[in-house]
Write an enzyme that holds these catalytic residues in place. Structure first.
Site, PDB file in Angstrom:
ATOM      1  N   TYR A  56       0.835  -1.203   0.000  1.00 57.46           N
ATOM      2  CA  TYR A  56       0.000   0.000   0.000  1.00 57.46           C
ATOM      3  C   TYR A  56       0.872   1.256   0.000  1.00 57.46           C
ATOM      4  O   TYR A  56       1.390   1.695   1.022  1.00 57.46           O
ATOM      5  CB  TYR A  56      -0.913   0.026   1.227  1.00 57.46           C
ATOM      6  CG  TYR A  56      -1.846  -1.162   1.349  1.00 57.46           C
ATOM      7  CD1 TYR A  56      -2.255  -1.895   0.239  1.00 57.46           C
ATOM      8  CD2 TYR A  56      -2.314  -1.566   2.598  1.00 57.46           C
ATOM      9  CE1 TYR A  56      -3.106  -2.984   0.362  1.00 57.46           C
ATOM     10  CE2 TYR A  56      -3.175  -2.651   2.729  1.00 57.46           C
ATOM     11  CZ  TYR A  56      -3.565  -3.351   1.604  1.00 57.46           C
ATOM     12  OH  TYR A  56      -4.410  -4.426   1.741  1.00 57.46           O
ATOM     13  N   HIS A 139       0.035 -12.264   1.051  1.00 57.10           N
ATOM     14  CA  HIS A 139      -0.751 -11.218   0.374  1.00 57.10           C
ATOM     15  C   HIS A 139      -0.825 -11.440  -1.131  1.00 57.10           C
ATOM     16  O   HIS A 139       0.199 -11.625  -1.793  1.00 57.10           O
ATOM     17  CB  HIS A 139      -0.119  -9.845   0.644  1.00 57.10           C
ATOM     18  CG  HIS A 139      -1.017  -8.698   0.341  1.00 57.10           C
ATOM     19  ND1 HIS A 139      -0.554  -7.406   0.192  1.00 57.10           N
ATOM     20  CD2 HIS A 139      -2.363  -8.618   0.158  1.00 57.10           C
ATOM     21  CE1 HIS A 139      -1.563  -6.593  -0.049  1.00 57.10           C
ATOM     22  NE2 HIS A 139      -2.676  -7.311  -0.087  1.00 57.10           N
TER      23      HIS A 139
END
Length: 326
Positions: A56, A139
């Protein structure tokens, strides 16, 4: 705010969690002051579960999350981050990152090896300035699932056995691959993106039953399917899974909104309440980028949903018959 346990681990999360994707400049630039205001509003509103990732904003979300949390008592919150991408410094040369609105100061390198996982965790701790994370996720492993299962999962299990992290799992949008992970490993929790919502209940096919059977918790993310369920009525250009919403989905969202309005409830309020009715779901994770968004989310989260509304949704054929709501 109510807290729930993740699987058999000694880790608890508030039912509303702060999703850190927007803090990385998702879709639009975000300054440090606005990000700090969003995090403070979340803390002041009772949110004690914060989720972030190196991905992110190539580290921006972790850095900003840590700026708030390292000033708090370490036992007062639950923090999760993710592994699978290492951040390698590079000359930005005036470029912006391809996924987030930040300078391209790093590039991502996929790495689910043991060494890659350990390095990723160490880098994340340094960026955040904290001594540990509570939950660690593999992830976005959809296209590298065998690597994540073969190499990444054992590394996470090793860190859990050593007490470095309290709970482990994976964050993905693919229910089938998460089902394999649940059935073939000893994970505590999965973070499911966009596949247990008012518009997509595909997780009911295999994943949620497997989680109930194995005692694995689910954290439901993308409960608004990237935007279509985020307002009282779908707005022009509304998206579903980050693409323009198909006409049939727009129609369904409007029909859902009709039923909501008849009961004095908004579509976002219903969208946040729905996943939490399933016994496997320990919490929802909502991305928030400003204090105003946090306040809106907190207000929507606290809305009581009338039993008759659920009944009317079933009567209109707008609710999966398998979904527990009472």
């Amino acid at each position: 705010m109510r807290r729930n346990r993740l699987g058999k681990a000694d880790v608890h999360v508030t039912e509303l969690g702060f999703g850190g994707g927007p803090l990385g400049g998702l879709f639009a630039p975000l300054d440090d002051e606005t990000a700090a205001g969003a995090l403070k509003a979340a803390w002041d509103g009772g949110i004690r579960y914060f989720d972030t990732s190196p991905h992110y904003g190539i580290g921006h979300s972790e850095r900003r999350t840590g700026a708030l949390l390292r000033s708090k008592s370490r036992d007062g919150f639950t923090l999760s981050t993710k592994v699978g991408r290492l951040l390698v410094p590079q000359d930005p040369a005036g470029r912006t990152d391809e996924s987030f609105s930040v300078p391209a100061t790093h590039r991502r390198v996929w790495d689910f090896t043991r060494d890659g996982v350990l390095r990723s965790v160490a880098d994340s701790l340094e960026r955040m300035g904290v001594d540990r994370v509570d939950v660690l996720f593999l992830h976005d492993a959809e296209n590298r699932f065998e690597d994540a299962l073969r190499d990444g999962y054992p590394a996470l299990a090793e860190l859990r056995a050593q007490g470095v992290v309290g709970a482990i799992g994976a964050g993905m949008y693919h229910p089938g691959k998460l089902t394999r992970l649940v059935e073939e490993t000893d994970v505590d929790v999965v973070m499911l993106s966009g596949r247990y919502t008012l518009l997509d209940t595909s997780a009911l096919d295999e994943l949620l039953p497997a989680c109930v059977e194995r005692g694995v918790s689910v954290l439901a993310a993308s409960v608004f399917n990237s935007g279509l369920l985020a307002s009282a009525r779908p707005t022009e250009g509304a998206t579903f899974d980050y693409a323009p919403a198909a006409p049939r989905l727009l129609e369904r969202a409007h029909r859902l909104a009709d039923v909501c309005e008849a009961h004095g409830v908004s579509l976002p309020e219903l969208a946040m309440a729905f996943p939490l009715r399933h016994p496997a779901v320990a919490g929802i994770v909502v991305g928030m980028r400003t204090a105003d968004e946090v306040h809106s989310s907190l207000a929507a989260f606290g809305t009581e949903i009338p039993a008759r509304l659920w009944e009317d949704l079933r009567g209109e054929g707008l609710l999966d018959e398998r979904a527990p709501v009472m």
